[in-house]
Design an enzyme around this catalytic site. Sequence first.
Site, PDB file in Angstrom:
ATOM      1  N   HIS A  76       0.839  -1.191   0.000  1.00 14.80           N
ATOM      2  CA  HIS A  76       0.000   0.000   0.000  1.00 14.80           C
ATOM      3  C   HIS A  76       0.877   1.245   0.000  1.00 14.80           C
ATOM      4  CE1 HIS A  76      -4.043  -1.765   1.608  1.00 14.80           C
ATOM      5  NE2 HIS A  76      -3.507  -2.493   0.654  1.00 14.80           N
TER       6      HIS A  76
ATOM      7  N   TYR B 214      -9.345   4.854   7.568  1.00 15.26           N
ATOM      8  CA  TYR B 214      -9.480   5.210   8.979  1.00 15.26           C
ATOM      9  C   TYR B 214     -10.558   6.292   9.071  1.00 15.26           C
ATOM     10  CZ  TYR B 214      -5.002   2.850   9.805  1.00 15.26           C
ATOM     11  OH  TYR B 214      -3.993   1.927   9.899  1.00 15.26           O
TER      12      TYR B 214
ATOM     13  N   PRO C 157      -3.593  -0.549  18.838  1.00 16.29           N
ATOM     14  CA  PRO C 157      -3.417  -1.030  17.467  1.00 16.29           C
ATOM     15  C   PRO C 157      -3.625   0.029  16.384  1.00 16.29           C
ATOM     16  CG  PRO C 157      -5.522  -1.768  18.342  1.00 16.29           C
ATOM     17  CD  PRO C 157      -4.791  -1.132  19.480  1.00 16.29           C
TER      18      PRO C 157
ATOM     19  N   LYS D 246       1.877  -0.459  15.208  1.00 14.55           N
ATOM     20  CA  LYS D 246       3.292  -0.392  15.569  1.00 14.55           C
ATOM     21  C   LYS D 246       3.821  -1.596  16.350  1.00 14.55           C
ATOM     22  CE  LYS D 246       3.847   3.509  13.642  1.00 14.55           C
ATOM     23  NZ  LYS D 246       4.352   3.426  12.270  1.00 14.55           N
TER      24      LYS D 246
ATOM     25  N   TYR E 212       3.738   6.860  10.062  1.00  8.26           N
ATOM     26  CA  TYR E 212       2.951   5.682   9.702  1.00  8.26           C
ATOM     27  C   TYR E 212       3.821   4.619   9.031  1.00  8.26           C
ATOM     28  CZ  TYR E 212      -1.093   2.928   8.282  1.00  8.26           C
ATOM     29  OH  TYR E 212      -2.003   1.923   8.134  1.00  8.26           O
TER      30      TYR E 212
END
Length: 401
Positions: free
Chosen positions: A72, A201, A300, A304, A392
Amino acid sequence: MRTTVAIVGAGPAGLLLARLLDAEGIESVVLESRDRAHVERRQRAGILEQGTADALRAAGAGARMDREGLRHTGIELRFDRRRHRVDLSALTGGRSVYVHAQTEVCKDLIALRLRTGGPLLFGARALAVEDADTDRPRVRYRHGGRDEVLECSYVAGCDGYWGVSRAAVPPALTRTYERSWPYAWLGILADVPPSHHELVYARHDRGFALLSMRPAGGGTGGAPVSRLYLQVPPGTDAASWGDADIWDELERRVETDGGRRLARGAITAKAVTPMRSYVHEPMRHGRLFLAGDAAHIVPPTGAKGLNLAVGDVVTLARALVAHRDTGDPAGIDAYSADCLRRVWQAEHFSYTMTDLLHRHPDASPFDDRLRRARLDRITGCRAAATDFAEGYTGIPFPRDA
């Protein structure tokens, strides 16, 4: 039995460490309390940072990830019924993330370990780590109904929060930092193709939602299936949510103006995950080194946990190899400090992302407006988006910084 490095725990951290040491000719024994089938099917993380993907390739364990995992280059943020794509690769010089389940990583690392003949003992429950502050530490364990002792030069505690390794650090030398979050995640696996090709998200007044995916059939290269999450109160019973109610609530929370409806399908798994943040300092005591969940836990949201564990064992392997080759203990001595700098950066990112996207039960209208203002900043300012994308896709390992 004696070895150079006793590795307690055959999760991704312990298995990768064994692989890295084996490649450098350093002996190790891996002790795992559960059986192989349990390790290869327990569902955990599914997002691999760029550094983790690179580490798996370097260890000879990345071929199936590259073949079957889903690369991604961006994610989508949804709020106020609007969609905003964050182009991770464009903002970070080509970095990306991979959707590839922890179960598949463990399967590959187990197969590599067994192929090379290194000791990997399933059903071996560690009972105690002893004499960690001497040059001859040992691990007492029970295997096949008998109590055994593994003598070693170093112990890698990769056995999680509830394992014996963390408990072997004297309380007088320990400082812990933790936070419990006032919400949990209801997660489902659904036999239906994802409604969006990238992770979504969503922040909504009713709570957070996440649209994710997994390669079908446990990594067999088939079409992806949906992995979806809803914010729920702590202590929620997953069985109290009917399938139709879950789909309806997901629909509400991810809906955008002019957007398509969610594709629905049979829900094949359902579970609730609590959320907490935790750091144990130091991560080293004598010749005992803590790694992964034995030393730190993150919610979560930022994906990480697994990636921090990989950073820990890559750092430890480098330090042990350097000490063997040069006699210089600098890397070993710096292990805890080096890892903790990265851990706290990841804790901060996970904290910020969790707080930003979830609906806090005690939030005031002022608090909500501040969170929306921050989302507007991330989606409307390249500098803020770059900072988000760098966090990220992953904080570099200590020697990569």
